[in-house]
Write a protein that holds these residues in place. Structure first.
Motif, mmCIF file in Angstrom:
data_model
loop_
_atom_site.group_PDB
_atom_site.id
_atom_site.type_symbol
_atom_site.label_atom_id
_atom_site.label_comp_id
_atom_site.label_asym_id
_atom_site.label_seq_id
_atom_site.Cartn_x
_atom_site.Cartn_y
_atom_site.Cartn_z
ATOM 1 N N PHE A 22 0.879 -1.271 -0.107
ATOM 2 C CA PHE A 22 0.022 -0.058 -0.071
ATOM 3 C C PHE A 22 0.824 1.170 -0.015
ATOM 4 C CE2 PHE A 22 -0.124 -1.000 4.741
ATOM 5 C CZ PHE A 22 0.258 0.079 5.353
ATOM 6 N N ARG A 25 1.664 1.897 -3.507
ATOM 7 C CA ARG A 25 0.038 2.392 -4.291
ATOM 8 C C ARG A 25 0.089 3.857 -4.086
ATOM 9 N NH1 ARG A 25 -4.302 -1.197 -4.559
ATOM 10 N NH2 ARG A 25 -5.497 0.564 -5.288
ATOM 11 N N ASP A 29 0.336 7.175 -6.518
ATOM 12 C CA ASP A 29 -0.523 8.357 -6.636
ATOM 13 C C ASP A 29 0.390 9.816 -6.530
ATOM 14 O OD1 ASP A 29 -2.920 7.228 -6.355
ATOM 15 O OD2 ASP A 29 -3.003 7.098 -4.274
ATOM 16 N N ALA A 194 -13.085 2.865 -5.075
ATOM 17 C CA ALA A 194 -11.516 3.548 -4.857
ATOM 18 C C ALA A 194 -11.322 4.706 -4.901
ATOM 19 C CB ALA A 194 -10.993 3.103 -6.269
ATOM 20 N N GLU A 198 -9.296 6.819 -1.854
ATOM 21 C CA GLU A 198 -8.193 7.668 -2.114
ATOM 22 C C GLU A 198 -8.463 8.909 -1.751
ATOM 23 O OE1 GLU A 198 -5.945 9.869 -5.911
ATOM 24 O OE2 GLU A 198 -6.850 7.848 -6.426
ATOM 25 N N ARG A 231 -5.274 -0.636 0.270
ATOM 26 C CA ARG A 231 -4.856 0.372 0.617
ATOM 27 C C ARG A 231 -4.333 0.875 1.737
ATOM 28 N NH1 ARG A 231 -5.580 4.260 -3.868
ATOM 29 N NH2 ARG A 231 -3.902 4.687 -2.705
#
Length: 658
Positions: A22, A25, A29, A194, A198, A231
């Motif tokens: 995560f 991930r 971003d 999602a 986020e 996440r």
């Protein structure tokens, strides 16, 4: 000085190989944000660079393999971060401070350090996915030498996606829910969830309840937990889902065992204990769970509404719920073995009263969650009572509440949030804050205010929080931010406010109250209401909200298209919903009075006026369903404008046929 220029070679982001997925991930971003802001897409390396590397961006958790590297790079202050949960530091290092380090005291500190860079260094608004306002481009990102450290004010902070009818049906999802509940039967889509996850991460939330009534035995619903856990979130459970088991899920689970039955902990507790064990075993497969303890009935009601075998006295009811919590605590403790477990119990509705009366016995180490009251968004009667000095406390708070409202139209003001959460923090009920967020697009201002307070600590004023949010959400518009802030304040001020309340901005006649009062008129329950007062509130509301809508429309005419579209969705459309529904309510009140007086023609005319008001209201939502927001209101079942219209038409038909 650390610098990145649009014309330079894209930098490399280095991350230690032991960081969890995560973190990678989140770095993706960050890379995407760099590309949007600077036109540079950084490369990724799963190893740490030389301590004197130039032009590098390093992401590292100081408690892991990076501890020694930090010392070699001269980042000696990193060791102090380990003393603070979820702390992070952003610091330059290396030759002439030409490199940048994002350091976390633990993996979540690292996670939120990444998103702090996204927002505070690159200028990417956490709400960008909801506002659709383009990210502002720039030619250079520069940071002067220094050490910038942050840590959250609230340890556990996050969202409960509840009453999420719009979110659920906006985009077709991966499956259906086996749920005997009339308002939503589909599982929210990966894309919609999602986007929500986020945004919550960018607001530095670490906790999520990803839907109402999650049944982990249904693969499509378990998938929601997978997405959230992947996440980096801690995942938890609705207050009617102790150990992940709602009464709906118990009935479904029983059918799978070949038995048709309802739950009764009072008369036959063992089937519930067996189901709790089965569900806890599935939830325990995740390594970041905050377990919910409690005992409630079917459909978010007290257990005695669901189970007639429940005792009648408050002390006996409290004892029954306390025994259920003890059973649940023992089940999880046995299941987890030597691994630590985090527990909460939420004092919601009847829990407020039982807790205030001293009727609950709560296992040691369980965080006690005090709740607001949904119709006021202010604390229940147990909030000011004496507390166990050895226990930890948190709060459950609403920016949306189905029933009284708000649901389709925002109404929980930043001023109210500042006051309520300020009291929670000042009183020590700040270990945990879970926020009922409903459909995030409508409630963004309130959600943002709560997130800022949970991360930074108490704010000095709601107006400052609102103005800050407007500045970010309408960035690069060339508009007068003060005028846009005023539009939001006008929307909030259009609701009548209760008098003689020590908390500012406790509104009445929110969207849910208007809806339920109108339906009472249709369904023969008009005697519950004072028609003169209802007419006064409805007439006042329609005029005020018409003025708000006109003001927002005039502002939007001078904004760039993305900002104009967002202002229309946030203010103009919401004002139109309130104005139209208030006109409908006034018409139904007139129709009810006319029928009581035997004036059938007048009643028929009033019903037709109400029908026209709702038809216009539904049409007025169109500006909020443009572009990728098409079908946003497809799932409108809990407020249910189409159902309200159908009920009004049926009432009009009944009058004409009488």
């Amino acid at each position: 000085m650390f610098q990145l220029h649009r014309t330079t070679t894209p930098p490399t982001i280095y991350v230690a190989p032991d960081e969890p997925d995560f973190i990678v991930r989140a770095i993706d971003d960050l890379r995407r944000d760099c590309e949007r802001v600077l036109g540079l897409l950084p490369t990724l390396s799963r190893e740490l660079p030389a301590p004197d590397a130039a032009g590098a961006i390093v992401v590292a958790t100081v408690a892991g393999a990076a501890a020694e590297w930090c010392q070699q790079a001269g980042l000696t202050r990193a060791a102090g971060l380990a003393k603070r949960p979820e702390a992070h530091a952003i610091s330059t290092f290396g030759t002439e401070h030409g490199s940048l380090a994002i350091l976390g005291s633990d993996v979540h500190g690292t996670l939120f350090g990444i998103y702090t860079v996204c927002e505070e260094c690159l200028g990417v608004d956490p709400w960008q996915a909801w506002t659709d306002v383009p990210v502002a481009e720039r030619d250079c990102w520069a940071m002067s030498p220094g050490w910038r450290e942050q840590a959250p004010a609230v340890r556990w902070r996050g969202w409960f996606l509840n009453d999420e009818d719009l979110l659920t049906e906006w985009i077709d999802g991966p499956g259906r829910r086996d749920l005997d509940y009339p308002f939503y039967s589909k599982v929210v889509s990966d894309q919609a969830l999602a986007q929500s996850l986020e945004t919550a991460l960018r607001l530095r939330c670490n906790l999520i309840i990803p839907a109402s009534f999650v049944d982990i035995m249904n693969p499509a619903e378990r998938h929601l937990l997978d997405l959230a856990h992947d996440r980096g979130f801690y995942i938890s459970q609705h207050h009617i889902e102790p150990l992940g088991l709602s009464m709906f899920a118990f009935e479904t689970w029983s059918k799978r065992q070949g038995v048709e039955r309802s739950a009764s902990y009072a008369s036959d507790p063992e089937p519930l204990r067996e189901a709790w064990r089965a569900y806890a075993k599935e939830w325990s497969r995740y390594d970041r769970v905050i377990w919910q303890l409690g005992l409630r009935g079917r459909g978010d009601r007290p257990v005695w509404v669901h189970d007639p075998n429940t005792p009648q006295g408050s002390a006996e009811r409290g004892a029954l719920i306390s025994q259920a919590m003890a059973d649940q605590h023992a089940i999880v403790t046995e299941l987890m073995g030597d691994k630590p477990a985090l527990f909460t119990t939420t004092m919601w509705m009847e829990g407020n009263q039982l807790n205030a009366g001293g009727h609950l016995s709560i296992p040691e180490g369980v965080i006690r969650i005090l709740s607001d009251q949904g119709h006021t968004q202010y604390w229940g009667e147990d909030f000011t009572r004496d507390r166990d000095p050895t226990a930890q406390y948190g709060v459950y708070f609403h920016v949306a509440f189905w029933g009284y409202g708000p649901h389709l139209v925002q109404g929980t003001t930043p001023a109210k949030i500042v006051t309520a959460l300020g009291e929670a923090i000042d009183s020590g009920a700040s270990e945990y804050v879970i926020l009922n967020v409903c459909n995030q697009r409508e409630m963004a201002t309130g959600i943002d205010a709560v997130a800022r307070i949970c991360w930074r600590g108490q704010a000095d004023s709601g107006r400052r929080l609102l103005a800050d949010w407007v500045g970010r959400s309408y960035a690069a518009s060339g508009a007068d931010n003060a005028a846009i802030t005023e539009a939001y304040e006008m929307l909030y001020a259009a609701f009548p406010v209760m008098r003689d309340q020590h908390i500012p901005g406790v509104q009445v006649a929110l969207d849910g109250w208007v809806r339920s009062t109108g339906l009472d008129m249709i369904h023969g329950k008009a005697a519950k209401h004072d028609p003169a007062m209802v007419t006064k509130l409805g007439t006042l509301g329609s005029a005020r909200f018409d003025a708000v809508g006109a003001y927002a429309a005039a502002l939007a005419a001078h904004l760039p298209p993305p900002q104009a579209a967002y202002l229309r969705a946030q203010i103009q459309v919401q004002a139109a919903i309130m104005a139209g529904c208030n006109r409908w309510l006034v018409a139904l009140t007139a129709a009810t009075q006319a029928r009581a007086n035997g004036e059938e023609d007048a009643a028929q005319a009033a019903f037709e006026t109400g029908i026209a008001a709702l038809e216009a209201t539904i049409a007025a939502r169109a500006p909020a369903e443009q572009g990728r927001w098409q079908q946003w209101y497809r799932g409108d079942r809990k407020y249910g404008l189409s159902q309200m219209l159908a009920a009004t038409r049926n009432a009009a038909t009944a009058v004409s046929c009488a």
